[in-house]
Design an enzyme around this catalytic site. Structure first.
Site, PDB file in Angstrom:
ATOM      1  N   MET A  39       0.856  -1.203   0.000  1.00 13.39           N
ATOM      2  CA  MET A  39       0.000   0.000   0.000  1.00 13.39           C
ATOM      3  C   MET A  39       0.881   1.238   0.000  1.00 13.39           C
ATOM      4  SD  MET A  39      -2.053   1.375   3.349  1.00 13.39           S
ATOM      5  CE  MET A  39      -3.672   0.751   3.082  1.00 13.39           C
ATOM      6  N   ASP A  41      -0.080   5.685  -1.185  1.00  9.25           N
ATOM      7  CA  ASP A  41      -0.960   6.842  -0.932  1.00  9.25           C
ATOM      8  C   ASP A  41      -2.443   6.519  -0.707  1.00  9.25           C
ATOM      9  OD1 ASP A  41       1.380   7.654  -2.106  1.00  9.25           O
ATOM     10  OD2 ASP A  41       0.443   8.705  -3.761  1.00  9.25           O
ATOM     11  N   TRP A  65       6.251  -2.322  -4.173  1.00  7.13           N
ATOM     12  CA  TRP A  65       5.489  -1.501  -5.114  1.00  7.13           C
ATOM     13  C   TRP A  65       5.490  -2.177  -6.485  1.00  7.13           C
ATOM     14  CZ3 TRP A  65       6.483   1.581  -9.523  1.00  7.13           C
ATOM     15  CH2 TRP A  65       5.508   2.553  -9.793  1.00  7.13           C
ATOM     16  N   SER A 101      -2.200   7.667  -8.276  1.00  8.72           N
ATOM     17  CA  SER A 101      -3.032   8.361  -7.287  1.00  8.72           C
ATOM     18  C   SER A 101      -4.041   9.315  -7.903  1.00  8.72           C
ATOM     19  CB  SER A 101      -2.146   9.135  -6.311  1.00  8.72           C
ATOM     20  OG  SER A 101      -1.590   8.222  -5.413  1.00  8.72           O
ATOM     21  N   ASP A 168      -1.656  12.747 -10.214  1.00  6.40           N
ATOM     22  CA  ASP A 168      -2.337  12.806  -8.921  1.00  6.40           C
ATOM     23  C   ASP A 168      -3.456  13.858  -8.877  1.00  6.40           C
ATOM     24  OD1 ASP A 168      -0.282  11.027  -8.370  1.00  6.40           O
ATOM     25  OD2 ASP A 168       0.929  12.495  -7.264  1.00  6.40           O
ATOM     26  N   GLU A 222       4.152  16.194  -5.498  1.00  4.99           N
ATOM     27  CA  GLU A 222       3.188  15.115  -5.728  1.00  4.99           C
ATOM     28  C   GLU A 222       1.923  15.382  -4.908  1.00  4.99           C
ATOM     29  OE1 GLU A 222       5.683  11.212  -6.826  1.00  4.99           O
ATOM     30  OE2 GLU A 222       5.684  11.619  -4.693  1.00  4.99           O
ATOM     31  N   TRP A 305       8.840   6.759   1.325  1.00  3.62           N
ATOM     32  CA  TRP A 305       9.535   6.089   0.222  1.00  3.62           C
ATOM     33  C   TRP A 305      10.962   5.761   0.630  1.00  3.62           C
ATOM     34  CZ3 TRP A 305       6.974   3.875  -3.366  1.00  3.62           C
ATOM     35  CH2 TRP A 305       5.762   4.406  -3.815  1.00  3.62           C
TER      36      TRP A 305
HETATM   37  C1  FRU Z   1       3.253   9.458  -4.275  1.00  3.19           C
HETATM   38  C2  FRU Z   1       3.247   8.789  -5.652  1.00  3.19           C
HETATM   39  C3  FRU Z   1       2.306   9.514  -6.590  1.00  3.19           C
HETATM   40  C4  FRU Z   1       1.952   8.453  -7.573  1.00  3.19           C
HETATM   41  C5  FRU Z   1       1.898   7.225  -6.709  1.00  3.19           C
HETATM   42  C6  FRU Z   1       2.301   5.963  -7.394  1.00  3.19           C
HETATM   43  O1  FRU Z   1       3.643   8.635  -3.242  1.00  3.19           O
HETATM   44  O2  FRU Z   1       4.567   8.734  -6.153  1.00  3.19           O
HETATM   45  O3  FRU Z   1       2.854  10.679  -7.168  1.00  3.19           O
HETATM   46  O4  FRU Z   1       0.752   8.714  -8.210  1.00  3.19           O
HETATM   47  O5  FRU Z   1       2.729   7.469  -5.599  1.00  3.19           O
HETATM   48  O6  FRU Z   1       2.059   4.850  -6.605  1.00  3.19           O
END
Ligand code: FRU
Length: 492
Positions: A39, A41, A65, A101, A168, A222, A305
């Protein structure tokens, strides 16, 4: 495989793994976490037909991821939660490497999701990618259909706007129009926010670059979110790559906000300085919604991250912070846990007027799933605080303490157990020489609300299951004016 089949395939994997995973030691009991797999965002946080819906970036097949799906949970009261089937899977040419996102909005009785479709065009994921904006909708808030007109925004606008890092969408309605903001950067790697307008969620008109970073403000912004509290427009965003300054900005990426005024004609946000949303280790990609009572509620990914995630060895990774209510006071957000969390309280233990000079243990004040409220009179102590998840035999402790000389509160996880270490600090003024702490502990997290939400510090910790001690300590005398402790019941 089509969208429905991809969801069925992923659901089978989640169902087969979840019962075992939820028994593992760091799996949260009252925070939203993936049933299995990865998991990041929170997405699509919304209030729809009387319930709160929370979606999230999710990879069901491994704790790393991968091509992003949207996981889904809902709650009636922001305290108890229910897992729902996956809402989005990467299934189309325009989103085949991930449904990134985005956000949600209710129109009539339908729930719409707006998200970024991600496609890799080569192996260099910084430079070889195509990001487009898409929508999907649902009649029941559970099953979503991607729009045939996707992508609804297919290229980044002209100008000094990076053509690929463009993602996003956070959508809202004002007057006759829908608006959305997107995270972006300039061609010189300076974070910025793009503002769009639409009458129908399908045809979008680029209005302007609403805000651009100046100075130490990161190379990419982001997950933007714009909302209004008491007549002020607040832009919440997650800048990547701000450099540390004093005790600030020590995480790889930050989450914070600026307060100002968005001109809905020019599309420009005039705003004040950047302020951190959270002073701890693990808050990223916050997203807000407004509910029936008009409250602005925020929650975030409770990780960072590239930070070590020891839960990965148990086939899951990532959690979402507690939902928090935000209010604005003198240009700064005050952030408190939603009061509905009181419904999870059980087995109250309370003390009053306890003098401490050195170390103090209070009977029955211990545990791993704990809510603790403490008001401390600092008297003339130089340092004081508490240790949680303590196990003296193992040398484990997580330390939260205030220094009256530096006026800084420190969260130290050097000896918390497995996983990432270090300290984070926040400047805090005592109020009438008193400090108010409101703390939530779950199996692998600490959330500390200081002085009624003036500052918040959030971090993941990975202690042994037997590390459940709580100790108060001081250098010099303090008085614990009030201590209240509850066990927090499970929320699923
Ligand atoms: C932020 C991000 C967003 C992107 C998503 C990908 O944590 O990098 O910018 O949409 O995660 O999982």
């Amino acid at each position: 495989m089509n969208h429905d089949d991809k969801i069925i395939q992923a659901e089978e994997v989640l169902k087969s793994k979840h019962e075992e995973i939820r028994k593992t030691k760091w799996y949260p009991t009252y925070h939203v976490a993936p049933q299995a797999g990865w998991m990041n965002d929170p997405n699509g946080f919304s209030f729809y037909n009387g319930e709160y819906h929370l979606f999230y970036q999710h990879y069901p097949f491994s704790p790393q991821w991968g091509p992003m799906y949207w996981g889904h949970a809902k709650s009636r009261d922001l305290a108890s939660w229910e897992h729902l089937p996956i809402a989005l899977a990467p299934s189309e040419d325009y989103d085949k490497d991930g449904c990134f996102s985005g956000s949600a909005i209710q129109i009539d009785d339908k729930l719409y999701l707006m998200y970024t479709g991600n496609v890799w065009t080569g192996d260099d994921h910084d430079h070889q990618l195509k990001q487009v904006q898409c929508i999907a909708s649902s009649q029941d808030g559970i099953h979503f259909t991607k729009d045939e007109q996707n992508p609804v925004i297919s290229t980044a606008p002209e100008g000094n706007i990076h053509p690929f890092h463009f993602r996003d969408p956070k959508v809202w309605k004002k007057g006759e129009h829908y608006y959305c903001v997107l995270g972006s950067k300039t061609n010189q790697n300076i974070g910025q926010i793009l503002l769009y307008r639409s009458k129908d969620l399908v045809d979008w008109e680029f209005m302007n670059v609403a805000a651009t970073g100046t100075g130490n403000f990161g190379y990419m912004w982001e997950c933007p979110d714009i909302f209004n509290i008491d007549g002020q427009d607040i832009l919440l965003m997650s800048p990547q790559g701000m450099a540390p300054e004093g005790y600030m900005y020590h995480n790889l990426h930050q989450s914070g906000y600026v307060v100002g005024k968005l001109d809905y004609e020019t599309g420009i946000l005039e705003h004040g300085p950047f302020q951190l949303l959270d002073y701890g280790f693990d808050v990223y990609a916050p997203q807000t919604t407004v509910d029936e009572q008009g409250r602005r509620i925020v929650l975030s990914w409770m990780n960072m991250w590239e930070s070590e995630m020891p839960e990965q060895k148990y086939e899951w990774a990532g959690a979402i912070t507690l939902p928090r209510v935000m209010t604005l006071e003198n240009g700064t957000l005050r952030i408190s846990p939603v009061p509905e969390l009181k419904s999870l309280r059980k087995d109250k233990v309370a003390y009053e007027r306890i003098q401490v000079n050195g170390n103090e243990l209070l009977p029955k004040v211990d545990g791993s799933f704990v809510e603790l409220k403490v008001t401390i009179d600092a008297k003339d102590a130089t340092q004081f605080g508490l240790k949680v998840r303590v196990n003296e035999d193992l040398g484990e402790e997580t330390v939260l303490y205030y220094d009256t000389r530096t006026k800084v509160i420190t969260f130290n996880r050097d000896n918390s157990g497995a996983g990432p270490k270090g300290i984070r600090q926040a400047p805090v003024e005592l109020i009438d020489n008193k400090l108010h702490l409101h703390l939530f502990l779950d199996s692998s997290s600490v959330e500390l609300f200081i002085n009624e939400g003036e500052k918040v510090m959030t971090g993941r910790i990975y202690p042994n299951e037997e590390s459940i001690g709580i100790q108060f300590f001081s250098e010099g005398e303090i008085e614990l004016l009030k201590v209240e402790k509850w066990t927090v019941a499970g929320a699923f």
